[in-house]
Write a protein that holds these residues in place. Structure first.
Motif, short mmCIF file in Angstrom:
data_model
loop_
_atom_site.label_atom_id
_atom_site.label_comp_id
_atom_site.label_asym_id
_atom_site.label_seq_id
_atom_site.Cartn_x
_atom_site.Cartn_y
_atom_site.Cartn_z
N THR A 314 0.86 -1.19 0.00
CA THR A 314 0.00 0.00 0.00
C THR A 314 0.89 1.23 0.00
OG1 THR A 314 -0.15 0.06 2.42
CG2 THR A 314 -1.85 -1.18 1.24
N ASP A 315 0.47 2.23 -0.74
CA ASP A 315 1.22 3.48 -0.83
C ASP A 315 0.23 4.60 -1.11
OD1 ASP A 315 3.05 5.48 -1.05
OD2 ASP A 315 4.05 4.72 -2.83
N THR A 318 -3.04 3.85 -3.22
CA THR A 318 -2.78 2.72 -4.10
C THR A 318 -2.57 1.45 -3.28
OG1 THR A 318 -1.75 4.16 -5.74
CG2 THR A 318 -1.30 1.81 -5.91
N LEU A 320 -1.54 -2.69 -4.06
CA LEU A 320 -1.10 -3.68 -5.03
C LEU A 320 -1.03 -5.04 -4.36
CD1 LEU A 320 0.13 -4.48 -7.80
CD2 LEU A 320 2.37 -3.85 -6.85
N SER A 365 -13.99 0.34 -6.59
CA SER A 365 -12.96 1.27 -7.05
C SER A 365 -13.56 2.34 -7.96
CB SER A 365 -11.84 0.51 -7.77
OG SER A 365 -12.36 -0.17 -8.90
N GLY A 370 -11.69 5.61 -8.53
CA GLY A 370 -10.41 4.96 -8.77
C GLY A 370 -10.44 4.05 -9.97
N ARG A 371 -9.41 3.23 -10.08
CA ARG A 371 -9.29 2.34 -11.23
C ARG A 371 -8.72 1.01 -10.77
NH1 ARG A 371 -5.59 3.41 -16.65
NH2 ARG A 371 -6.28 1.57 -17.83
N LEU A 385 -4.08 -4.31 -9.12
CA LEU A 385 -3.71 -2.93 -8.73
C LEU A 385 -4.95 -2.07 -8.66
CD1 LEU A 385 -1.57 -0.70 -8.22
CD2 LEU A 385 -1.48 -0.38 -10.70
N VAL A 386 -5.13 -1.38 -7.54
CA VAL A 386 -6.22 -0.42 -7.37
C VAL A 386 -5.60 0.93 -7.07
CG1 VAL A 386 -8.24 0.23 -6.02
CG2 VAL A 386 -7.83 -2.17 -6.55
N THR A 387 -5.91 1.91 -7.89
CA THR A 387 -5.43 3.27 -7.67
C THR A 387 -6.62 4.15 -7.33
OG1 THR A 387 -5.62 3.71 -10.05
CG2 THR A 387 -3.47 2.99 -9.22
N ASP A 391 -4.63 10.97 -2.18
CA ASP A 391 -4.22 10.68 -0.80
C ASP A 391 -4.46 11.95 0.02
OD1 ASP A 391 -3.09 9.98 1.55
OD2 ASP A 391 -1.10 9.53 0.77
#
Length: 394
Positions: A314-315, A318, A320, A365, A370-371, A385-387, A391
């Motif tokens: 996680t970041d 996002t 992953l 998402s 998001g995507r 991957l979820v963006t 943030d």
């Protein structure tokens, strides 16, 4: 279409406002050129009919052919020729000046018409921009917004009224779906809870046969599976309707909780976890986001090899999730996002999940702006991957 390094190069795109401006300026330039041409033609075309001898020619004929009349002298002929040359020079100079002035005037007025056309096009297209801006701001949470309708009854007002009518129908449809989801949740959970209670009471009845206990256990598994399907469908419907609750949510904490809930299964199948959880806060529905993260982790664990690996990172907004497993084609990955698709099976027979996990992840998402993307992992497995949109802790 030309290409650059093997890739097609797109042609420059002109907006409707730019095209209208060029049209206005082009029509004005053509009209100005046509008017200038007509004026030049009418001004400098000889008035005398074709073939009429000039004055100098008449004088010279009269001198060469004696007719008994007084003939002009050579000095008169020279003066007449000089006058004609002066007039021709004046006409040429006037024509050149008119041509130069016309070019300058038409060019200046064309630029002025382009500026006025730009302003006029912007004013004409303003209602279209209002419609597009309103459509861009709309989501399932604010379908009550409408385009202000004013001015004369023209095409632009008709466009705004048509768009508002479409929003009315959309709002009615989404409201009906929300009511259906709420009613379905109430109507389906009640009978399922009653059935589960009856099975448990029957299995716990004193003197019940062993066959009854086995049957009760099987029925409980079937009811549990049906309960998962119903919950998944309701969650999918809820996420498709958009998010109505926005709160700060830590994705790294949700990922840690999801891994803790899978600790027993991870240990049983000797699956190792490599987690890199960086703190980040996003704005969204806590329940839906928890469902998103839990489904990602659950799929990565369930569709994995024994002694495999799960990567979770996680970041900020996002997340992953990767896992080891069988190689998966791109076509199959696109199918996995559809409801009731699970692993190599198209329906939900067996003891697996409901086949709604990745469909729910995709819907949640999208509901948060998001995507969600799936990609095959080199060597086998899937990379999910979820963006998110932003943030909010940054």
């Amino acid at each position: 279409m030309t290409t650059t390094h093997g890739r097609p190069r797109r042609r420059p795109h002109l907006t409707a406002r730019a095209r209208l401006t060029l049209l206005y300026a082009g029509l004005f330039a053509l009209s100005g050129a046509a008017v200038a041409t007509v004026i030049m033609t009418l001004t400098f075309t000889p008035v005398t009919p074709d073939g009429t001898p000039s004055k100098v020619t008449e004088l010279r004929k009269a001198t060469a052919i004696p007719s008994g009349k007084p003939t002009p002298s050579l000095a008169e002929l020279n003066r007449a020729e000089e006058q004609i040359r002066v007039k021709e020079a004046a006409r040429r100079e006037l024509r050149d000046r008119i041509v130069g002035s016309s070019v300058i005037a038409i060019g200046a007025m064309t630029l002025a018409s382009a500026g006025l056309g730009w302003l006029m096009a912007g004013r004409v297209l303003r209602p279209v921009h209002v419609v597009s801006d309103t459509a861009r701001r709309l989501s399932q949470r604010n379908l009550d917004q409408r385009i202000p309708v004013s001015g004369p009854h023209d095409e632009m007002r008709e466009l705004a009224e048509t768009f508002n009518s479409m929003l009315d129908r959309l709002e009615t449809a989404f409201e009906a779906q929300r009511r259906f989801a709420a009613n379905a949740s109430h109507e389906l959970r009640g009978p399922m809870t009653t059935s589960r209670t009856l099975v448990e009471v029957a299995a716990a009845t004193p003197g019940a046969s062993p066959d009854l206990g086995v049957l009760a256990g099987q029925l409980k598994q079937v009811l549990s599976r049906q309960d998962r399907i119903v919950e998944g469908l309701l969650a999918l419907a809820r996420s498709e309707h958009g998010t109505t609750t926005l709160q700060p949510v830590r994705l790294d904490l949700l990922a840690r909780d999801a891994l803790d809930r899978r600790a027993a299964e991870l240990a049983e199948r000797s699956i190792s976890v490599r987690a890199e959880l960086r703190a980040g806060t996003v704005s969204g529905d806590p329940t839906l986001l928890e469902l998103l993260v839990d489904n990602l982790v659950r799929n990565a664990v369930r569709h994995n090899h024994s002694e495999g690996v799960v990567w979770v990172r996680t970041d900020g907004p996002t997340i992953l999730v990767e896992n080891t497993g069988d190689p998966v084609s791109d076509e199959r990955l696109r199918e996995l996002v559809e409801p009731f698709r699970r692993g190599r099976q198209d329906r939900v027979y067996g003891s697996g999940g409901a086949g709604l996990g990745l469909a729910i992840v995709d819907a949640v998402s999208r509901a948060h702006g998001g995507r969600f993307t799936l990609a095959p992992r080199p060597g086998g497995g899937v990379r999910a991957l979820v963006t998110g949109p932003a943030d909010i802790s940054a």
